[in-house]
Design an enzyme around this catalytic site. Structure first.
Site, PDB file in Angstrom:
ATOM      1  CB  THR A   1      97.173  23.859 112.460  1.00  0.00           C
ATOM      2  OG1 THR A   1      96.770  25.195 112.850  1.00  0.00           O
ATOM      3  CG2 THR A   1      97.724  23.113 113.668  1.00  0.00           C
TER       4      THR A   1
ATOM      5  CB  CYS B   1      91.110  30.308 116.124  1.00  0.00           C
ATOM      6  SG  CYS B   1      91.695  28.658 115.740  1.00  0.00           S
TER       7      CYS B   1
ATOM      8  CB  CYS C   1      89.552  29.220 119.452  1.00  0.00           C
ATOM      9  SG  CYS C   1      89.499  27.507 118.844  1.00  0.00           S
TER      10      CYS C   1
ATOM     11  NE  ARG D   1      92.040  23.105 107.545  1.00  0.00           N
ATOM     12  CZ  ARG D   1      91.535  22.720 108.706  1.00  0.00           C
ATOM     13  NH1 ARG D   1      90.443  23.308 109.183  1.00  0.00           N
ATOM     14  NH2 ARG D   1      92.124  21.772 109.414  1.00  0.00           N
TER      15      ARG D   1
ATOM     16  CB  CYS E   1      89.038  27.179 113.798  1.00  0.00           C
ATOM     17  SG  CYS E   1      88.803  26.055 115.188  1.00  0.00           S
TER      18      CYS E   1
ATOM     19  CB  CYS F   1      86.362  28.865 117.495  1.00  0.00           C
ATOM     20  SG  CYS F   1      87.558  29.498 116.288  1.00  0.00           S
TER      21      CYS F   1
ATOM     22  CG  ASP G   1      64.249  63.395 124.167  1.00  0.00           C
ATOM     23  OD1 ASP G   1      63.534  63.092 123.196  1.00  0.00           O
ATOM     24  OD2 ASP G   1      64.170  62.841 125.287  1.00  0.00           O
TER      25      ASP G   1
END
Length: 490
Positions: A30, A34, A38, A63, A65, A68, A440
């Protein structure tokens, strides 16, 4: 981690949100990348490939998603837990240094050549500084597109793009949507902020997160006029690159809600970075708590309230000044001393939504203060004025990119800087996750009650097993004492 294919596949199949930001899954069929968590059906193993950064995914032609939104993952915890050049470079890129000063400016701050920095980042993150900065610009642009009504030309330049064309091309390449389409989709699902000019956004983090010590500490030590707790939110003023801002931060079960008001939208990237740093939102609490849980004396504290973060600061110089003002006095007295400095030297600001009145004065504004006007012992006046002078002339730098051990040495060389002051600055201003405060008083009391060694040398030796997370152990040890810093204000 992205090179461990078997482990990455397990994380993707189980939709494990703990690994969001550690690596990104790119799907070969695709061309989408992601986050591990996702919600979509995981792709076949042979169609997965893994990258260490969103920038590397984008550079390889994938590119983001739309479901998500991997560009909104928490940052990798590595960059805040390490002190090497790559981690320091990532913290500077996150603060927008490449956009303002270019790669040569980034390299100069780190003491390397531009070619060396490029090579180191490519080797570890699969992308160079320009690609990493481009990915961050895309994320900033998306936030401005979706959360403001700014014209697209103003969004482009506020996000750091040099031209409208580059802005349009980058948004389309990264998100597969034009800027106008991104805004249309967001408008259908969001409620505009009640106050015009306010940018409302969600800051993600890795669960668990215990807000009690984080917001309790910030509220209990708040300097009047600069910080306040109001209506369930920690609010403060911010000195930024191009102007100033006011932020309100509200804890929620799965995110921190942020409301930002900026005099210049170009400061958005830096403001978000400062807020995430302040709240230690890129930490990996699972890794921290797993190691601290291995100590049978510390384990009950961890199990009772896991996910404690280290409350940090938005400005290292500011915190160093406040640390000196807080030497050997109560929290209330330290706030009073700081408030006097703010009223006398801080820049006034307007806060329509609350009671904030000033920016904390920077070292330049404090460089000319008259020590005789300070209601402090003479030795502490010398400590403060020497510190301010070193910060103002640049001989001492306390930024997110500062070398931790070098800063410790430089602070120790100043008059009046003992181990407690140096380590609390290392912990809260520099972000060293292994900073430790064996002297401390609260830590020594907790040690006695838990059956740990109470002398500094013996406790330090005992705490070796907690490394490199001793700063987080400090947060758990402080809970033994019933102090306001351990509770959300009512």
């Amino acid at each position: 981690m992205h090179t461990d294919t078997e482990r990455c596949v397990r994380a993707v199949r189980s939709k494990d949100a703990r690994f969001d930001g550690w690596f990104f899954t790119a799907v070969l069929t695709t061309r989408i990348y992601c986050r591990p968590s996702c919600p979509a059906v995981p792709p076949k193993v042979e169609n997965m490939t893994f990258y260490p950064s969103a920038a590397a995914c984008q550079q390889a032609g994938f590119r983001a998603c739309k479901r998500c939104r991997p560009d909104t993952s928490p940052g990798s915890p590595e960059w805040n837990a390490r002190a090497d050049s790559v981690a320091r470079a990532m913290r500077l890129i996150r603060d927008g240094v490449v956009d303002r000063e270019g790669v040569p400016g980034l390299a100069a701050r780190l003491g390397y050549s531009a070619r060396q920095i490029e090579r180191q980042l490519l080797a570890e993150l699969g992308a160079g500084p320009l690609a990493l900065a481009r990915a961050q610009r895309a994320q900033t642009a998306r936030l401005l597109i979706e959360t403001t009504g700014l014209p697209m030309a103003e969004v482009a330049f506020a996000a750091g793009f040099s031209s409208i064309r580059t802005f349009n091309d980058t948004v389309r390449q990264v998100f597969a949507l034009a800027p106008g389409e991104l805004r249309s989709r967001a408008t259908r699902s969001r409620t505009p902020p009640a106050t015009p000019g306010v940018i409302a956004l969600r800051l993600p983090y890795r669960a668990p997160l215990n807000p009690s010590n984080l917001f309790g500490h910030l509220a209990a030590t708040a300097v009047p006029g600069v910080e306040e707790w109001r209506d369930g939110a920690y609010r403060r003023t911010l000195s930024l690159r191009y102007g100033h801002g006011i932020v309100g931060l509200t804890p929620h079960p799965d995110h921190i809600a942020a409301r930002l008001s900026l005099t210049d939208p170009r400061d958005l990237t830096l403001a978000i970075s400062r807020c995430r740093w302040l709240l230690d939102l890129d930490a990996d609490p699972e890794a921290v708590d797993e190691q601290l849980n291995a100590d049978p004396l510390l384990a009950p504290l961890v199990r009772k309230a896991p996910g404690r973060r280290v409350p940090r600061t938005v400005d290292g110089a500011e915190f160093a000044v406040r640390a000196v003002l807080g030497q050997q006095v109560s929290t209330a007295a330290a706030r009073t001393h700081a408030a006097r400095l703010v009223r006398a030297h801080g820049l006034p600001v307007d806060d329509p939504e609350g009671g904030l009145t000033h920016l904390f004065p920077d070292p330049g504004a404090l460089a000319g203060l008259d020590p005789e006007q300070l209601a402090l012992p003479r030795s502490r006046r010398t400590t403060l004025t020497t510190l301010v002078g070193a910060l103002a002339d640049g001989t001492l730098r306390l930024g997110t990119d500062t070398d931790w051990e070098q800063a410790r040495a430089e602070l120790t060389a100043l008059p009046g800087f003992g181990p407690w002051t140096v380590e609390v600055i290392a912990m809260r201003a520099l972000g060293d996750p292994d900073a430790f405060l064996p002297t401390d008083l609260g830590i020594r009391r907790a040690a006695e009650e838990l059956g740990l060694p109470s002398t500094p040398a013996a406790l330090t030796a005992r705490a070796a097993a907690w490394r490199p997370w001793r700063a987080y152990a400090v947060q758990y040890l402080w809970t033994v004492d019933d102090h306001p810093i351990n509770h959300l204000p009512t």
